[in-house]
Design an enzyme around this catalytic site. Sequence first.
Site, PDB file in Angstrom:
ATOM      1  N   ASP A  33       0.852  -1.180  -0.003  1.00  0.00           N
ATOM      2  CA  ASP A  33      -0.366   0.172   0.288  1.00  0.00           C
ATOM      3  C   ASP A  33       1.186   1.216   0.541  1.00  0.00           C
ATOM      4  O   ASP A  33       2.182   1.007   0.299  1.00  0.00           O
ATOM      5  CB  ASP A  33      -0.964   0.169   1.247  1.00  0.00           C
ATOM      6  CG  ASP A  33      -1.468   0.791   1.298  1.00  0.00           C
ATOM      7  OD1 ASP A  33      -2.185   1.947   0.336  1.00  0.00           O
ATOM      8  OD2 ASP A  33      -1.732   1.936   2.466  1.00  0.00           O
ATOM      9  N   PHE A  34       0.351   2.798   0.074  1.00  0.00           N
ATOM     10  CA  PHE A  34       0.877   3.658   0.002  1.00  0.00           C
ATOM     11  C   PHE A  34       1.337   4.561   0.800  1.00  0.00           C
ATOM     12  O   PHE A  34       1.338   4.731   1.786  1.00  0.00           O
ATOM     13  CB  PHE A  34       0.941   4.264  -1.569  1.00  0.00           C
ATOM     14  CG  PHE A  34       1.354   5.179  -1.706  1.00  0.00           C
ATOM     15  CD1 PHE A  34       3.411   5.249  -2.051  1.00  0.00           C
ATOM     16  CD2 PHE A  34       0.853   7.436  -1.285  1.00  0.00           C
ATOM     17  CE1 PHE A  34       3.767   6.764  -1.703  1.00  0.00           C
ATOM     18  CE2 PHE A  34       1.906   8.324  -1.062  1.00  0.00           C
ATOM     19  CZ  PHE A  34       3.563   7.632  -1.893  1.00  0.00           C
ATOM     20  N   ASP A  35      -0.165   5.202   0.812  1.00  0.00           N
ATOM     21  CA  ASP A  35      -0.473   6.145   2.237  1.00  0.00           C
ATOM     22  C   ASP A  35      -0.612   5.128   3.812  1.00  0.00           C
ATOM     23  O   ASP A  35      -1.177   4.732   3.977  1.00  0.00           O
ATOM     24  CB  ASP A  35      -1.900   6.589   1.876  1.00  0.00           C
ATOM     25  CG  ASP A  35      -1.633   7.484   1.193  1.00  0.00           C
ATOM     26  OD1 ASP A  35      -1.323   9.241   1.203  1.00  0.00           O
ATOM     27  OD2 ASP A  35      -2.030   8.013  -0.363  1.00  0.00           O
ATOM     28  N   ASP A 215      -2.170  -0.724   5.988  1.00  0.00           N
ATOM     29  CA  ASP A 215      -2.809  -0.069   6.898  1.00  0.00           C
ATOM     30  C   ASP A 215      -4.291   0.318   6.760  1.00  0.00           C
ATOM     31  O   ASP A 215      -4.224   1.065   8.765  1.00  0.00           O
ATOM     32  CB  ASP A 215      -1.946   1.482   7.400  1.00  0.00           C
ATOM     33  CG  ASP A 215      -2.434   2.541   6.263  1.00  0.00           C
ATOM     34  OD1 ASP A 215      -2.522   2.442   5.633  1.00  0.00           O
ATOM     35  OD2 ASP A 215      -2.338   3.335   7.066  1.00  0.00           O
TER      36      ASP A 215
END
Length: 274
Positions: A33-35, A215
């Site tokens: 994932d990124f954010d 997250d």
Amino acid sequence: MQQQRTKPNPIDELRPRIRTRLEEATELLLCLDFDGTLAPIVDDPDEAAPTRAVSNVLEKITDEPDVTTAIVSGRGLADVRERVDGPRIYAGNHGLELERGDSVAVHPIARKRAARVDAVCEALEIALDPVPNARVENKRLTATVHYRSVPEPARPQVERLTRETVSRFGGEGLELSTGKAILEIGPSIDWGKGNAVGMLVADRSDGTVPIYIGDDVTDESAFRTVEPRGVGVRVGDDAPTAASGRVRSPEQVASLLEWFATTGVERVRNGPVP
């Protein structure tokens, strides 16, 4: 049957299990994932960027021939593609867009309902204009309402106005979901990050071990996809999740990626250790 959520174990407690998996593997599929995972959560999503430690280790691990890296983000494909360079695969809009090599696939129903997303965003810009710091992000196939910087007393108003607007302009074709100080708007279809990750797993050999690190709520379907063949790692607290492992922050994500880039890759390359 949906996998039951339990409290995840600190990642250090799972290292023996991960080592064993990798010693039996022919390849590592590393989905990220990124954010909130590679990049810390910030008030202004336009300012989000991977930490320096994450960028350094990604540069190292994406060059490994025994590792396939994939970014799986809620951001639009073009957006996340600009923010992190190197991985072989990108999935944007929660997997509705998937770029592999020179090919980009877009979910056909999501493509057809993009006009509804536009209509909802236009209406929300007007409806939420009086609310301080509320922001509408149109990602073409989906949209996000950000309210992290909205004063606490006004947040219920943001949710009410968003729900009313999606119902009025999206009808049964769009649905609303929640995340960390965000409201996600997208096509009401049975598709998410887990489906995109499932496609990537299906593309690899039977000896591939999939890892997913994320997250938020939208990452749960991806955790379910990789477990128990591989390992899901949640970034954050120890709230019940489908992931079996946990790290606390993007800084710890960088440390885990460094472990995969060194010890993990060595296990895959050398096979069983006597």
